[in-house]
Design a protein around this motif. Sequence first.
Motif, PDB file in Angstrom:
ATOM      1  N   ASP A  34       0.873  -1.177   0.000  1.00  0.00           N
ATOM      2  CA  ASP A  34       0.000   0.000   0.000  1.00  0.00           C
ATOM      3  C   ASP A  34       0.906   1.222   0.000  1.00  0.00           C
ATOM      4  O   ASP A  34       1.532   1.557   1.003  1.00  0.00           O
ATOM      5  N   VAL A  35       1.000   1.869  -1.143  1.00  0.00           N
ATOM      6  CA  VAL A  35       1.908   3.008  -1.303  1.00  0.00           C
ATOM      7  C   VAL A  35       1.159   4.339  -1.280  1.00  0.00           C
ATOM      8  O   VAL A  35       1.701   5.368  -1.673  1.00  0.00           O
ATOM      9  N   SER A  36      -0.054   4.309  -0.790  1.00  0.00           N
ATOM     10  CA  SER A  36      -0.907   5.507  -0.781  1.00  0.00           C
ATOM     11  C   SER A  36      -0.260   6.685  -0.069  1.00  0.00           C
ATOM     12  O   SER A  36      -0.415   7.831  -0.491  1.00  0.00           O
ATOM     13  N   ALA A  37       0.451   6.426   1.021  1.00  0.00           N
ATOM     14  CA  ALA A  37       1.001   7.519   1.839  1.00  0.00           C
ATOM     15  C   ALA A  37       2.379   7.975   1.371  1.00  0.00           C
ATOM     16  O   ALA A  37       2.933   8.919   1.936  1.00  0.00           O
ATOM     17  N   LEU A  38       2.939   7.337   0.345  1.00  0.00           N
ATOM     18  CA  LEU A  38       4.273   7.720  -0.111  1.00  0.00           C
ATOM     19  C   LEU A  38       4.224   8.977  -0.965  1.00  0.00           C
ATOM     20  O   LEU A  38       3.292   9.171  -1.747  1.00  0.00           O
ATOM     21  N   SER A  39       5.249   9.808  -0.805  1.00  0.00           N
ATOM     22  CA  SER A  39       5.385  10.969  -1.681  1.00  0.00           C
ATOM     23  C   SER A  39       5.761  10.463  -3.069  1.00  0.00           C
ATOM     24  O   SER A  39       6.157   9.301  -3.241  1.00  0.00           O
ATOM     25  N   GLU A  40       5.654  11.320  -4.073  1.00  0.00           N
ATOM     26  CA  GLU A  40       6.046  10.925  -5.427  1.00  0.00           C
ATOM     27  C   GLU A  40       7.506  10.502  -5.468  1.00  0.00           C
ATOM     28  O   GLU A  40       7.874   9.559  -6.147  1.00  0.00           O
TER      29      GLU A  40
END
Length: 97
Positions: A34-40
């Motif tokens: 789940d990479v939803s919270a990662l910055s670009e």
Amino acid sequence: MTIKHMIYTKDNGDTSSRKVIVVSSPRKNYLMYDVSALSEEALSIFTEALNKAEDYRNNCIADFELVTGIKQANLWRSFKPEGIEWVVQNEEIQTIK
């Protein structure tokens, strides 16, 4: 990873002795990052790391196939958990690092 021994019983009652490397335990849900919270930037670094790991793995598998003449695809099997009886043979268990 560990090499394990098992007796597998098919639905029809046929049994076979197998030596296996368990790649994934049985599960009923998707296994995902789940990479939803990662910055670009963090997402870019993470996907680059995953791509490098996949490239490395693919190169190693290609080397294995070249040296042995055995295709990885011919080694894949799927076993129902209820048909597995794990066999303990400490002298043959190998840890792969």
